[in-house]
Design a protein around this motif. Sequence first.
Motif, mmCIF file in Angstrom:
data_model
loop_
_atom_site.group_PDB
_atom_site.id
_atom_site.type_symbol
_atom_site.label_atom_id
_atom_site.label_comp_id
_atom_site.label_asym_id
_atom_site.label_seq_id
_atom_site.Cartn_x
_atom_site.Cartn_y
_atom_site.Cartn_z
ATOM 1 N N TYR A 253 0.790 -1.238 0.000
ATOM 2 C CA TYR A 253 0.000 0.000 0.000
ATOM 3 C C TYR A 253 0.823 1.291 0.000
ATOM 4 O O TYR A 253 0.266 2.377 -0.140
ATOM 5 N N LEU A 254 2.135 1.208 0.170
ATOM 6 C CA LEU A 254 2.926 2.447 0.130
ATOM 7 C C LEU A 254 3.319 2.740 -1.318
ATOM 8 O O LEU A 254 3.983 1.927 -1.966
ATOM 9 N N THR A 255 2.878 3.885 -1.794
ATOM 10 C CA THR A 255 3.149 4.275 -3.179
ATOM 11 C C THR A 255 3.591 5.742 -3.182
ATOM 12 O O THR A 255 3.497 6.432 -2.162
ATOM 13 N N ARG A 256 4.027 6.190 -4.315
ATOM 14 C CA ARG A 256 4.355 7.623 -4.436
ATOM 15 C C ARG A 256 3.128 8.469 -4.062
ATOM 16 O O ARG A 256 3.232 9.464 -3.368
ATOM 17 N N GLU A 257 1.943 8.010 -4.505
ATOM 18 C CA GLU A 257 0.721 8.791 -4.245
ATOM 19 C C GLU A 257 0.406 8.835 -2.748
ATOM 20 O O GLU A 257 -0.091 9.840 -2.246
ATOM 21 N N SER A 258 0.675 7.740 -2.024
ATOM 22 C CA SER A 258 0.373 7.782 -0.579
ATOM 23 C C SER A 258 1.320 8.749 0.135
ATOM 24 O O SER A 258 0.925 9.423 1.090
ATOM 25 N N PHE A 259 2.568 8.860 -0.346
ATOM 26 C CA PHE A 259 3.480 9.844 0.247
ATOM 27 C C PHE A 259 3.075 11.270 -0.146
ATOM 28 O O PHE A 259 3.216 12.202 0.660
ATOM 29 N N LEU A 260 2.571 11.440 -1.358
ATOM 30 C CA LEU A 260 2.082 12.773 -1.739
ATOM 31 C C LEU A 260 0.888 13.147 -0.869
ATOM 32 O O LEU A 260 0.751 14.300 -0.448
ATOM 33 N N ASN A 261 -0.005 12.174 -0.590
ATOM 34 C CA ASN A 261 -1.113 12.443 0.348
ATOM 35 C C ASN A 261 -0.558 12.894 1.693
ATOM 36 O O ASN A 261 -1.069 13.835 2.319
ATOM 37 N N ALA A 262 0.491 12.213 2.162
ATOM 38 C CA ALA A 262 1.067 12.558 3.464
ATOM 39 C C ALA A 262 1.623 13.979 3.447
ATOM 40 O O ALA A 262 1.472 14.739 4.413
ATOM 41 N N ALA A 263 2.252 14.352 2.334
ATOM 42 C CA ALA A 263 2.810 15.714 2.241
ATOM 43 C C ALA A 263 1.692 16.751 2.259
ATOM 44 O O ALA A 263 1.822 17.815 2.888
#
Length: 568
Positions: A253-263
């Motif tokens: 479940y960790l993707t570039r998009e999930s990190f962008l959500n976190a940012a």
Amino acid sequence: MSDIQGFFRGLTQYGDPGFSKFLRSVFLSTMGVSPKDSSGPVVGIANTSSDYVTCHREMPALIEAISRGVAKAGGQPVIFPTLSLPEIMTNPTSMYLRNLLAMETEEAITTQPMDAVVLVGGCDKTVPAQLMAAVSANVPAIQVVAGPMIPGLWRGQRVGACTDCRMIWREHRAGALTAEEVDDASKQLAPTGGTCGVMGTASTMACLAEVLGFGITGSATASAVSGRRREIGELSGLAAVKAAQDGIRPSDYLTRESFLNAATVLGAIGGSTNAVVHLMAIARRAGVAFSLEDIDQRTSDVPVLVNTKPAGGNYMTDFDADGGLPQLLHRIERKLDLTQRSSTGETLGERLENIPKKPVTGVGLVEPETPVNASGAIRVLRGNLAPQGAVIKTPAATASLLKHTGPAVVFHSLDDLNQRIDDEDLEVSADSVLVLQNAGPVAAGMPEAGALPIPKKLSRQGVSDMVRLSDARMSGTAFGTVVLHIAPEAAIGGPLAAVRDGDLITLDAEAGLLELHVDDATLAQRLSEHETYSELPETRWSKIQRALVGQADTGCDIDANRIGGHDG
Ligand code: FES
């Protein structure tokens, strides 16, 4: 896919697997567990509590609740200890040990039999270290945080660690509060167990753990002393068994998009600059392409909606009362990728559907039409002083100082700073740029010393903010026009090491610029005379840290690739 092996996962090596299994059964019986009872998932529960971590004071009850949840779901809870990292009790700084906790936790997860792990942390570096470990171990993992403390009351005003600690100390340095008054206030600033009660690093990381999918929905904000916190513990225990049964790992479940959500969430909560370092470290371990510029762009593109100090005026308990993270997410939905999954398999959109949007009071959470700040920007700065980047949290800064040129007043080290900052003969004015060298990860473990104190002779004149810059970090509870995380750090020959008293420095946050007005030849000449510096203790861990730690722009993680192998 489920891979439940229970207590018989990873047998101890005795050169005879049958004997290894037999021996494990023998010793399991001391726990009252027989092989036929142990068919359900084993859930390890990482315990970071100790008497030193006052924020984790309520953790034993929380762990009991998690164990209850695991058992209810048919799993076998096994509590195991790890290093505890008390922010206020660790010398030189808890950041010096974050990587050690991450490595220890990874090894504890991978060498002991468990089908899933519940990571129980809270105080600043514990949650990032645990997430780094979970990503590397790549086992089904649920994060549970200690939860914030509740505020105290002093002179009729609510107060709470640690933004108010800094306000009160600043007034004391300016001569407005006596030592007795400060002592009186100190009894109200941290009145209960739980992590700091504002949007400091602990609360920031709690919110990011939830949006990344490690924490169950609505788990970030309930206070440490509330019944809701224990309920979250029990629900997390249930979720850990489900994660084990479904076999959902962080890599699923960790993707570039999930990190962008976190940012994006980091910006909307007005979160801590420390999260920049931690997110970079977690993303690198996850093998996800994610950069400082992503954080700059995402945090600049979202208003601050959480009305907690230091960006706002209130406390984490108010944010929680207004519905906490799910209510915030509803308000920034269009800026998020709702298809991102979590440790329980649900998408972010599905998680939000279970918690309908509701009106908020504005005390803890505001509507986008009336933001606490128009932008949650954590701007990334580059220039000849920070070729690999630096950051500044603009909502915490003085707007008029965000574009500023002034002469440097240089402190060579933390010791030098301590000795001279209040020297009445120090040549400094409100226009000066205070520069701290040698406080980066190699030099000093990267302490939260970046918000240098305003020299007393200026604070007595009413100066409350100045441009300050360093290779250090600052607390998430702090504020001011403070440039942090300059990379590469001075100790390894970064350009910061070449700054001399009187050099002109330009900060232009909007343009993303940090420039030293010294020509290239002079800069090179000064750096050629530079000597490596470190004031870390002479221990085995310190030698590993100094040799292998990365710089702030990549998350300050240990770079194991730099270790040479045996020749034979
Ligand atoms: Fe532990 Fe602030 S001291 S969270």
